[in-house]
Design a protein around this motif. Structure first.
Motif, PDB file in Angstrom:
ATOM      1  N   UNK A  41       0.801  -1.234   0.000  1.00 44.59           N
ATOM      2  CA  UNK A  41       0.000   0.000   0.000  1.00 44.59           C
ATOM      3  C   UNK A  41       0.831   1.279   0.000  1.00 44.59           C
ATOM      4  N   UNK A  42       2.033   1.225   0.529  1.00 49.31           N
ATOM      5  CA  UNK A  42       2.904   2.409   0.478  1.00 49.31           C
ATOM      6  C   UNK A  42       3.286   2.776  -0.952  1.00 49.31           C
ATOM      7  N   UNK A  43       3.081   1.882  -1.877  1.00 54.97           N
ATOM      8  CA  UNK A  43       3.324   2.042  -3.313  1.00 54.97           C
ATOM      9  C   UNK A  43       4.801   2.031  -3.690  1.00 54.97           C
ATOM     10  N   UNK A  44       5.663   1.690  -2.734  1.00 57.20           N
ATOM     11  CA  UNK A  44       7.058   1.516  -3.108  1.00 57.20           C
ATOM     12  C   UNK A  44       7.221   0.236  -3.910  1.00 57.20           C
ATOM     13  N   UNK A  45       8.113   0.243  -4.870  1.00 51.89           N
ATOM     14  CA  UNK A  45       8.381  -0.933  -5.711  1.00 51.89           C
ATOM     15  C   UNK A  45       9.526  -1.718  -5.090  1.00 51.89           C
ATOM     16  N   UNK A  46       9.242  -2.946  -4.721  1.00 48.27           N
ATOM     17  CA  UNK A  46      10.221  -3.779  -4.031  1.00 48.27           C
ATOM     18  C   UNK A  46      10.518  -5.003  -4.897  1.00 48.27           C
ATOM     19  N   UNK A  47      11.791  -5.199  -5.190  1.00 44.12           N
ATOM     20  CA  UNK A  47      12.180  -6.349  -5.998  1.00 44.12           C
ATOM     21  C   UNK A  47      11.952  -7.642  -5.219  1.00 44.12           C
ATOM     22  N   UNK A  48      11.265  -8.580  -5.841  1.00 40.79           N
ATOM     23  CA  UNK A  48      11.011  -9.876  -5.212  1.00 40.79           C
ATOM     24  C   UNK A  48      11.992 -10.909  -5.722  1.00 40.79           C
ATOM     25  N   UNK A  49      12.112 -10.993  -7.045  1.00 43.77           N
ATOM     26  CA  UNK A  49      12.941 -12.036  -7.638  1.00 43.77           C
ATOM     27  C   UNK A  49      13.242 -11.684  -9.089  1.00 43.77           C
ATOM     28  N   UNK A  50      14.362 -12.160  -9.587  1.00 45.37           N
ATOM     29  CA  UNK A  50      14.734 -11.911 -10.976  1.00 45.37           C
ATOM     30  C   UNK A  50      15.222 -13.208 -11.623  1.00 45.37           C
ATOM     31  N   UNK A  51      15.090 -13.238 -12.942  1.00 40.67           N
ATOM     32  CA  UNK A  51      15.489 -14.423 -13.699  1.00 40.67           C
ATOM     33  C   UNK A  51      16.188 -13.984 -14.982  1.00 40.67           C
ATOM     34  N   UNK A  52      17.389 -14.491 -15.207  1.00 44.75           N
ATOM     35  CA  UNK A  52      18.057 -14.226 -16.480  1.00 44.75           C
ATOM     36  C   UNK A  52      17.567 -15.242 -17.502  1.00 44.75           C
ATOM     37  N   UNK A  53      17.260 -14.783 -18.694  1.00 43.65           N
ATOM     38  CA  UNK A  53      16.659 -15.671 -19.689  1.00 43.65           C
ATOM     39  C   UNK A  53      17.602 -16.793 -20.111  1.00 43.65           C
ATOM     40  N   UNK A  54      18.905 -16.552 -20.000  1.00 40.18           N
ATOM     41  CA  UNK A  54      19.862 -17.568 -20.447  1.00 40.18           C
ATOM     42  C   UNK A  54      20.038 -18.691 -19.414  1.00 40.18           C
ATOM     43  N   UNK A  55      19.509 -18.488 -18.241  1.00 35.53           N
ATOM     44  CA  UNK A  55      19.618 -19.515 -17.203  1.00 35.53           C
ATOM     45  C   UNK A  55      18.418 -20.441 -17.257  1.00 35.53           C
ATOM     46  N   UNK A  56      18.678 -21.723 -17.310  1.00 41.35           N
ATOM     47  CA  UNK A  56      17.584 -22.687 -17.333  1.00 41.35           C
ATOM     48  C   UNK A  56      17.029 -22.928 -15.934  1.00 41.35           C
TER      49      UNK A  56
END
Lengths: 115, 115
Positions: A41-56
């Motif tokens: 609700x504070x509307x801050x954008x918090x990174x949860x997880x990332x994925x590189x496309x080259x990684x299976x």
């Protein structure tokens, strides 16, 4: 042009249960990254997880994991052992390593966690 | 941990007035971004900035908008003559851009209300 689609405007999950949020994307690039961001609700954008496309291998981060299906251009987020603090908007995003690497966001999924 | 900061957190202005939104990116980052999120909608790319010039801008970023890095640390977004439809949350983001992780780090946002 890149597009990101989140087909679930809202999801509910019982506390301690598991929920999966869907995301599909379209890009003509071969090298790109995918992200899930949480917006409380504070509307801050918090990174949860990332994925590189080259990684299976699917990325994991504690209770959060992804199911990355490159051929299907699908990138779903699984939240295990859901907690009340997980309630938020979740945005899927894609960017490529060409150009200026801007994010293209989906329209978001509102997650409600029921006690 | 280093973070992107934004000021002010909230701004209320009259239609037609100029506003300047300020951001301090993470110190070793080289690429800077502004995004906008109208209430209830997805986050949209406005502009990217690198090496003291605009790298890319969206169709939203018209002549009413400008960006600059006046002093090597601040990164500002100026809206010359605000319209009602400029009311939104504005996020600044930055990334390293030197071969490190391609994650963009978002600031907490500035909530702009145009009356």
């Amino acid at each position: 042009a890149q597009t990101v689609t989140q087909s679930q405007p809202e999801m509910s999950v019982q506390e301690a249960e598991t929920v999966t949020l869907s995301c599909t994307y379209d890009t003509s690039e071969s090298d790109y990254y995918l992200f899930w961001y949480k917006q409380p609700p504070s509307r801050q954008m918090i990174l949860v997880i990332r994925q590189e496309a080259y990684k299976q291998q699917n990325a994991t981060e504690n209770r959060f994991s992804v199911n990355f299906q490159k051929a299907a251009k699908s990138f779903s987020l699984k939240i295990s052992d859901s907690q009340l603090g997980d309630a938020a908007m979740y945005f899927c995003a894609c960017f490529t390593t060409s150009g200026t690497y801007k994010y293209i966001f989906g329209t978001g999924t509102r997650l409600k966690v029921l006690a | 941990e280093p973070e992107v900061t934004q000021t002010p957190s909230h701004q209320v202005t009259q239609m037609g007035q100029e506003v300047i939104l300020r951001c301090v990116p993470i110190s070793n980052h080289l690429y800077f971004y502004w995004y906008r999120q109208i209430l209830g909608q997805k986050v949209e790319f406005l502009v990217s900035f690198y090496n003291n010039e605009i790298s890319e801008k969206s169709e939203i970023f018209d002549d009413q908008f400008s960006v600059e890095r006046p002093d090597g640390s601040n990164f500002t977004l100026k809206i010359r003559s605000t319209k009602l439809e400029d009311s939104a949350m504005y996020f600044c983001a930055s990334r390293v851009g030197t071969g490190g992780p391609e994650t963009q780090y978002f600031g907490p946002g500035t909530r702009l209300l145009v009356l």
